[in-house]
Design an enzyme around this catalytic site. Structure first.
Site, short mmCIF file in Angstrom:
data_model
loop_
_atom_site.label_atom_id
_atom_site.label_comp_id
_atom_site.label_asym_id
_atom_site.label_seq_id
_atom_site.Cartn_x
_atom_site.Cartn_y
_atom_site.Cartn_z
N GLY A 168 0.79 -1.23 0.00
CA GLY A 168 0.00 0.00 0.00
C GLY A 168 0.82 1.28 0.00
CG HIS A 184 23.61 7.61 33.40
ND1 HIS A 184 23.14 8.85 33.03
CD2 HIS A 184 24.96 7.70 33.51
CE1 HIS A 184 24.18 9.68 32.94
NE2 HIS A 184 25.29 9.00 33.23
N GLY A 227 1.39 20.74 7.12
CA GLY A 227 1.04 19.64 8.02
C GLY A 227 2.22 18.68 8.14
CB ALA A 236 1.30 2.64 8.85
N GLY A 286 1.05 23.51 2.16
CA GLY A 286 0.58 22.67 3.26
C GLY A 286 1.68 22.45 4.28
CE LYS A 305 8.97 9.06 7.65
NZ LYS A 305 7.53 9.30 7.36
C1 LIG Z 1 4.29 10.71 2.23
C2 LIG Z 1 3.62 9.93 3.33
C3 LIG Z 1 4.34 9.62 4.46
C4 LIG Z 1 3.72 8.88 5.48
N1 LIG Z 1 4.45 8.58 6.61
C5 LIG Z 1 3.88 7.87 7.61
C6 LIG Z 1 4.63 7.52 8.76
O1 LIG Z 1 5.81 7.84 8.90
N2 LIG Z 1 4.01 6.77 9.72
C7 LIG Z 1 2.70 6.39 9.60
O2 LIG Z 1 2.18 5.72 10.50
N3 LIG Z 1 1.97 6.72 8.51
C8 LIG Z 1 2.53 7.44 7.52
N4 LIG Z 1 1.80 7.73 6.39
C9 LIG Z 1 0.38 7.30 6.34
C10 LIG Z 1 0.29 5.81 5.98
O3 LIG Z 1 0.98 5.57 4.79
C11 LIG Z 1 -1.18 5.41 5.86
O4 LIG Z 1 -1.85 5.78 7.04
C12 LIG Z 1 -1.33 3.91 5.67
O5 LIG Z 1 -0.66 3.48 4.52
C13 LIG Z 1 -2.81 3.54 5.55
O6 LIG Z 1 -2.93 2.17 5.37
P1 LIG Z 1 -4.20 1.51 4.66
O7 LIG Z 1 -3.96 0.05 4.71
O8 LIG Z 1 -5.43 2.07 5.24
O9 LIG Z 1 -4.17 2.04 3.14
P2 LIG Z 1 -3.05 2.08 2.05
O10 LIG Z 1 -1.69 1.90 2.62
O11 LIG Z 1 -3.28 3.31 1.27
O12 LIG Z 1 -3.35 0.81 1.16
C14 LIG Z 1 -4.50 0.72 0.39
C15 LIG Z 1 -4.24 -0.27 -0.74
O13 LIG Z 1 -5.50 -0.55 -1.37
C16 LIG Z 1 -5.27 -0.70 -2.75
N5 LIG Z 1 -6.56 -0.52 -3.44
C17 LIG Z 1 -7.34 0.59 -3.47
N6 LIG Z 1 -8.46 0.35 -4.18
C18 LIG Z 1 -8.38 -0.92 -4.60
C19 LIG Z 1 -9.24 -1.74 -5.37
N7 LIG Z 1 -10.40 -1.31 -5.84
N8 LIG Z 1 -8.85 -3.01 -5.63
C20 LIG Z 1 -7.67 -3.49 -5.17
N9 LIG Z 1 -6.82 -2.75 -4.45
C21 LIG Z 1 -7.17 -1.48 -4.15
C22 LIG Z 1 -4.24 0.38 -3.05
O14 LIG Z 1 -3.56 0.09 -4.26
C23 LIG Z 1 -3.34 0.27 -1.83
O15 LIG Z 1 -2.29 -0.63 -2.06
C24 LIG Z 1 2.38 8.45 5.35
C25 LIG Z 1 1.67 8.75 4.18
C26 LIG Z 1 2.27 9.48 3.18
C27 LIG Z 1 1.49 9.77 1.93
#
Ligand SMILES: Cc1cc2nc3c(=O)[nH]c(=O)nc-3n(C[C@H](O)[C@H](O)[C@H](O)COP(=O)(O)OP(=O)(O)OC[C@H]3O[C@@H](n4cnc5c(N)ncnc54)[C@H](O)[C@@H]3O)c2cc1C
Length: 576
Positions: free
Chosen positions: A162, A555, A299, A431, A297, A173
């Site tokens: 993902g 320590h 954030g 994540a 942004g 990272k």
């Molecule tokens: C630049 C950046 C840096 C980040 N850094 C951090 C961090 O340091 N620490 C942290 O905790 N979080 C971080 N995040 C946030 C983190 O990446 C997300 O919170 C996390 O990946 C969410 O997980 P998820 O499983 O909900 O979705 P995702 O990781 O987005 O996975 C969803 C998956 O679903 C698939 N998908 C979507 N629709 C379909 C479909 N119809 N059929 C089949 N597959 C599909 C996509 O291809 C994807 O692979 C960061 C995000 C970004 C953008």
């Protein structure tokens, strides 16, 4: 008129407390601050002191009894005063008032569906569970479901892992680690090294990032295989319960889990033709560095990217519409980071928006709402993320106004056999939150979970000065009307931080005054992301600032700064 003694709410998960013993008898004179009874919760035991002076006229409960939080359990008044008769509280905890509860707020969806009973149409299905999306929410849920004996398939249209593994946490990272090493090389003289002629190769830095990503994504595929989770490659659609189609092929399932995550949102308007707008997805394929970048942004993601680019010599300007960057973090932490960024020559323009972007022959000209312009050769938009809902648009799951899926505490949607986790719920876009929600969901389906514990979710920000926090900020605690104690311990007074040459920043503890419950911990400085875990564990186990602070810390370590901040909130910091 006397006062009731209430069963205190000593922590986030506490619903009732058992009276181990009363330390005073009816008729005893009690001074404010005297210990009056000893209470045991599911995690701790504590002597509770009186808030009032007077005679203990009545004990409504005896030793060994369970009393719901915030229920009247005794009465203190004057001799001869009429003692109120009480209906004893029912066994289940009453809902505490905002003022009485000292627990940290758990991340919650803006709207929740009512908790659904676990009733699902029985039948013969291809799979017990089909997970849609193999991010950290989906793939972790698939593994846990398989461990619980379920027959599981996971559908992924892109790479396994993902956003987190391919375009988010891990690649950023890896770049952050390179940026840190480059900073160390540039500052090598501080540690006694003479380094001349050092340079970096940005292509090699990106190749290293790709290697790390590849290693982890292929690791996810191996984990699927090891746990006998079938991977179905392609784009999933779910139009009705129990039925998922991928590339025209239909699969049936008892439960479906939506874990489709999100993608970068965009708000920029009035953009000249030919202006290229970069988002974080696109940035992961960057071939060469710009000279000057504007990041729209301020954030978490905008600040992280800004610090990485700045380390590699890019002149960075951050444009933020709110009065300050990182509006979600504790105010002291945001100020400290903004100061550090400015020291590193990152320009922060807050309280302004982008009105439009023009292009001349060589540059982009960003027009701001205050009439000023900024010239740059790269524009990065980092203004948040929107839900990936193409897979289930016709299904009829309830959505929030922003398009995120509404769930109950077990991550069940309004359709009983369909669950949703991770970024698609918009609850907490991290994540580890997605993974935890995935485990809650499948344990509900296959492990019979009856309780979904609301845990404090830590957040980490990988900026030049690292940030990590959990629980309430000082402002949030005060807004709730809580009586709080605050203590800040600087890394400048920590031996290990000084030996590392990284003594900027501090640990800030927010705790509740009376019982010392830890309400929030906020760290800015070296390795904050690892240090925060001590606070998360302490809060989950309902340690008080005193018990966390009087725990022996090795320590010389950075963790001693946490110890000192806990002590500062209780018995007194030693090294300050
Ligand atoms: C630049 C950046 C840096 C980040 N850094 C951090 C961090 O340091 N620490 C942290 O905790 N979080 C971080 N995040 C946030 C983190 O990446 C997300 O919170 C996390 O990946 C969410 O997980 P998820 O499983 O909900 O979705 P995702 O990781 O987005 O996975 C969803 C998956 O679903 C698939 N998908 C979507 N629709 C379909 C479909 N119809 N059929 C089949 N597959 C599909 C996509 O291809 C994807 O692979 C960061 C995000 C970004 C953008």
């Amino acid at each position: 008129m006397g006062n009731f003694i209430l069963m205190p709410k000593l922590g986030m998960t506490m619903t009732d407390g058992k009276i181990i013993k009363w330390l005073k008898d009816e008729g005893d004179m009690i001074e404010k601050g005297d210990y009056i009874f000893e209470v045991e919760t599911d995690k701790t035991s504590l002597e509770v002191d009186s808030l009032y002076t007077g005679i203990l006229l009545k004990k409504y409960y005896g030793a060994g009894e369970d009393v719901p939080c915030n229920s009247e359990m005794g009465y203190i008044g004057k001799t001869g005063e009429a003692i109120p008769e009480l209906q004893r509280a029912a066994a289940a905890a009453s809902v505490p008032t905002e003022k009485q509860s000292v627990s940290a707020p758990a991340a919650e969806p803006s709207k929740k569906v009512e908790t659904k009973p676990l009733v699902v149409e029985e039948g013969s299905y291809d799979y017990d569970l089909i997970v849609i999306g193999a991010g950290p929410g989906g793939y972790v849920a698939a593994i846990r479901a398989a461990q619980l004996g379920a027959k599981v398939a996971i559908v992924e249209k892109d790479e396994m892992g993902g956003t987190c593994l391919n375009r988010g946490c891990i690649p950023t990272k890896a770049l952050y680690a390179s940026a840190k090493r480059w900073k160390n090389i540039r500052n090598a003289d501080q540690y006694g090294f003479k380094v001349t002629g050092a340079e970096f190769d940005f292509t090699a830095i990106m190749e290293n990032k790709n290697k790390v990503v590849h290693r982890l994504t292929s690791g996810v595929s191996s984990l699927m295989k090891k746990n006998k989770v079938e991977i179905i490659k392609g784009e999933a659609k779910i139009k009705k319960e129990h039925e998922v189609t991928v590339g025209g092929k239909k699969f049936t399932c008892k439960f479906a889990l939506i874990a489709t995550g999100g993608r970068p949102a965009s708000v920029l308007k009035n953009i000249d033709a030919g202006v290229e707008i970069w988002d974080t997805d696109k940035l992961m394929g960057l071939k060469s560095l710009p000279e000057k970048a504007v990041i729209v942004g301020g954030g978490i993601i905008g600040c992280e990217i800004g610090c990485i680019l700045n380390s590699f010599g890019v002149k960075v300007t951050i444009v933020e519409m709110l009065p300050s960057i990182l509006s979600m973090v504790d105010g002291d932490i945001a100020v400290c980071l903004a100061d550090d960024m400015k020291k590193n020559d990152i320009e922060i323009l807050s309280g302004v928006t982008v009105d439009g972007i023009k292009k001349d022959s060589a540059h982009n000209i960003v027009k701001l709402s205050n009439g000023n312009t900024v010239t740059c050769d790269m524009i990065i938009e980092a203004v948040g993320r929107k839900a990936n809902k193409d897979a289930f648009e016709d299904l009829g799951v309830e959505l929030t106004p922003k398009g995120f899926v509404v769930t109950d505490d077990f991550m069940t949607t309004n359709l009983g056999s369909v669950y949703a986790i991770g970024d698609i719920t918009g609850i907490c876009q991290l994540a580890h939150a997605a993974s935890e929600q995935g485990i809650i969901a499948v344990e509900r389906m296959f492990g019979g979970r009856t309780k979904a514990e609301k845990q404090n979710i830590p957040s980490c920000i990988f900026t030049d000065l690292e940030i990590a926090y959990v629980g309430m900020t000082e402002a949030q605690a005060k807004e709730k009307g809580l009586d709080v104690r605050i203590f800040k311990f600087p890394f400048g007074a920590n031996g290990k931080a000084l030996t590392m040459g990284e003594s900027e920043g501090f640990v800030k503890v927010v705790c509740e005054s009376r019982f010392g419950e830890i309400l929030g911990v906020h760290i800015i400085g070296p390795d904050a992301s690892s240090l925060i875990q001590e606070a998360v564990t302490a809060m989950r186990l309902e340690a008080t600032a005193e018990s966390a602070g009087t725990t022996v810390h090795a320590h010389p370590t950075l963790s001693e700064a946490l110890m000192e901040a806990f002590l500062g909130c209780s018995t007194g910091a030693i090294h300050m």
